[in-house]
Design a protein around this motif. Structure first.
Motif, PDB file in Angstrom:
ATOM      1  N   VAL A 119     -23.391 -75.157  19.705  1.00  0.00           N
ATOM      2  CA  VAL A 119     -23.564 -76.608  19.571  1.00  0.00           C
ATOM      3  C   VAL A 119     -23.660 -77.301  20.933  1.00  0.00           C
ATOM      4  O   VAL A 119     -24.603 -78.071  21.167  1.00  0.00           O
ATOM      5  N   ARG A 143     -24.522 -75.961  10.856  1.00  0.00           N
ATOM      6  CA  ARG A 143     -23.354 -75.798  11.726  1.00  0.00           C
ATOM      7  C   ARG A 143     -22.088 -76.369  11.086  1.00  0.00           C
ATOM      8  O   ARG A 143     -21.018 -75.766  11.144  1.00  0.00           O
ATOM      9  N   LEU A 196     -19.313 -84.813  14.046  1.00  0.00           N
ATOM     10  CA  LEU A 196     -20.425 -83.940  14.425  1.00  0.00           C
ATOM     11  C   LEU A 196     -21.567 -84.039  13.423  1.00  0.00           C
ATOM     12  O   LEU A 196     -21.419 -83.663  12.258  1.00  0.00           O
ATOM     13  N   LEU A 222     -20.302 -70.879  17.253  1.00  0.00           N
ATOM     14  CA  LEU A 222     -20.741 -72.279  17.242  1.00  0.00           C
ATOM     15  C   LEU A 222     -20.068 -73.109  18.330  1.00  0.00           C
ATOM     16  O   LEU A 222     -20.596 -74.151  18.724  1.00  0.00           O
ATOM     17  N   GLU A 225     -25.251 -82.855  11.809  1.00  0.00           N
ATOM     18  CA  GLU A 225     -25.857 -81.539  11.631  1.00  0.00           C
ATOM     19  C   GLU A 225     -27.044 -81.387  12.575  1.00  0.00           C
ATOM     20  O   GLU A 225     -27.951 -82.226  12.589  1.00  0.00           O
ATOM     21  N   THR A 226     -27.041 -80.329  13.373  1.00  0.00           N
ATOM     22  CA  THR A 226     -28.108 -80.098  14.350  1.00  0.00           C
ATOM     23  C   THR A 226     -29.088 -79.019  13.904  1.00  0.00           C
ATOM     24  O   THR A 226     -30.004 -78.664  14.647  1.00  0.00           O
TER      25      THR A 226
END
Length: 521
Positions: free
Chosen positions: A411, A349, A473, A407, A475-476
């Protein structure tokens, strides 16, 4: 570290490595049908801009704008500056904002399917009212019903997609919502291009055809299975396991099922999810739920998608040329979303968000320079510079399409634990619709006041949000949705806000021997 005590939340340990299953035809079909909700959102975004540029529509509902457009020598940037016309576009998003808050308890108590069905029915009613509108009041009532449908659909569909998708492909399947949105925009632009030639009632056909995706969404809602997460949360564990086995294509779903059970047990102990989401252990998710949709709208994309024909006409394009140009931007948006679907679970992402932000900044600055030097009250764009403007806008739309467009929804929909997931998605949708309303209502006035500076305004915001992603943020990619709560403790900033993990002995270690990262009581 933040003080206070916290109850254990979510899952007990990391089991992602034990998850089994594959991408089944069943889950792809379910996600495809659910994503039709995105087509509804996209169709309205595309259709409203084209309709507001049509002379018969303006003459009937906004005669002052019609006169100014066709007979005034006023500044080109200001010909469409009318708050009533802006309200036609923006009223939908106020209704959607309010409806999304009401959709949260429906989604949590009665399931994701019920919210999808409610959204489809409301949107169907709104499309019928708009197509048959005989006065401005009826037109706005139809827009409000469309907004209710948007509020329910946008609240439920991303959650549905995130919960049905396997962890390693959640990003791609979740983006079916955004892909459907972009295809809805492109379809609306194509329809506007055709109906603009059907006078004087072509605009009615454009607005009425919104009933088609609404009907698909409603029927799809009745045919879809409920998500296993929702079934378990409602106490139907056996049904939940049955759906999980079907969508994973295997009976060996013990690890994933156990994660869902543990998440559900904690979720059902939370009686006030909106109050719970304000607790400091949920602060990272809350921040993302607010800022991701805020930044998504402050890219300026909606000012282009809502008012593309109006914007192109303001820049000197003819009626047919402006609609044709908006068709091009819609096609670019749809195609670029495919790029994101193909790469999001491989590149992650963060890479897409940051790279897309840089490209959008360059495009906005380029537009400001071209219009500042070559366009104004006493200057029209030459043919070559008009082509260049369309190319730059298409590059901007492409960057949005493979980054912040999908995104901005993906997210927030994947980061919340089950107990606050519906509430978190409601906040995401509400913030998105709030800023969508603000931009829709103010853009025509801002275009008149700022002129080419409007693009510098959006470039500034894109710079801020790109830095935000870089700093805050994590990383997912590839993280199971039920274990997402464990991610924040590993982030350099958010771990400072999280409560200390409990002391663990050997029995509390995950299968890999790692210490369980679990909010403590």
């Amino acid at each position: 570290m933040a003080g206070g005590s916290y109850a254990p939340a979510g899952v007990a340990k990391e089991r992602a490595g034990q998850y089994k299953g594959k991408v089944t035809l069943f889950v792809v079909m379910a996600c495809t049908v659910a994503a039709v909700g995105g087509a509804i959102f996209g169709y309205d975004i595309g259709i409203s801009g084209g309709v507001t540029s049509m002379d018969p529509f303006l003459k009937k509902f906004f005669p002052a704008v019609f006169e100014r457009k066709n007979h005034s020598t006023e500044n080109n940037y200001c010909k469409y500056n009318n708050q009533g016309l802006a309200a036609f576009t923006s009223s939908l998003y106020v209704a959607g904002l309010i409806a999304s808050l009401g959709a949260s308890p429906v989604t949590r108590k009665y399931g994701r399917r019920m919210s999808i069905i409610c959204g489809g029915i409301s949107f169907l009613i709104g499309a019928i009212l708009n197509a048959g509108a005989i006065n401005l009041a009826m037109l706005l009532l139809g827009r409000i019903m469309l907004g209710v449908g948007i509020g329910f659909g946008n609240q439920a569909v991303p959650l549905y997609l995130s919960e049905m998708a396997p962890a390693h492909l959640r990003g791609a399947l979740n983006m079916m919502f955004q892909l459907a949105t972009t295809l809805g925009i492109f379809t609306a632009n194509m329809i506007n291009y055709g109906t603009e030639r059907i006078k004087p009632w072509g605009w009615r056909l454009s607005l009425g055809l919104a009933a088609a995706p609404a009907l698909l969404m409603t029927l799809g809602g009745f045919l879809l299975p409920e998500t296993p997460n929702s079934l378990i949360e409602q106490g139907s564990k056996d049904k939940g396991r049955g759906v999980l086995e079907k969508i994973r294509g295997t009976h060996n779903v013990d690890a994933e099922f156990q994660d869902m059970i543990e998440a559900s047990e904690f979720a059902n102990s939370i009686k006030h999810p909106f109050r719970n989401i304000l607790e400091i252990r949920n602060r990272p998710q809350l921040v993302m739920a607010i800022f991701m949709p805020t930044f998504q709208i402050l890219t300026g994309i909606n000012s282009i998608l809502f008012y593309a024909p109006v914007l192109f006409q303001s820049l000197g394009f003819g009626g047919h040329a402006s609609l044709y140009s908006s068709v091009m931007t819609g096609a670019v948006l749809a195609l670029s979303t495919l790029v994101s679907i193909a790469t999001v679970d491989r590149l992650g992402r963060r890479v897409l968000l940051i790279a897309g932000g840089v490209q959008m900044i360059i495009c906005q600055l380029t537009l400001a320079i071209i219009l500042g030097l070559k366009f104004g009250t006493d200057k029209e764009l030459t043919k070559s510079f008009s082509v260049l403007v369309v190319i730059v806008i298409c590059l901007f739309v492409a960057a949005f399409g493979w980054s912040w467009g999908p995104l901005g929804w993906t997210v927030p929909s994947e980061i919340f634990p089950l107990e606050t997931r519906s509430a978190g998605q409601s906040i995401t949708v509400s913030v998105n619709l709030l800023f969508t309303f603000a931009i829709a209502q103010s853009f025509l006035s801002m275009l008149c006041a700022f002129k080419f500076g409007i693009f510098l305004f959006f470039a500034g915001w894109i710079t801020i949000m790109t830095l935000f992603v870089y700093v805050f943020l994590p990383e997912t990619k590839g993280i199971p949705i039920e274990e997402m709560v464990l991610l924040w403790r590993k982030h350099w900033f958010w771990k400072k806000l999280m409560p200390e993990p409990p002391e663990v002995d050997g029995s509390e270690l995950g299968d890999s021997g790692k210490e369980v990262l679990q909010p403590s009581g």
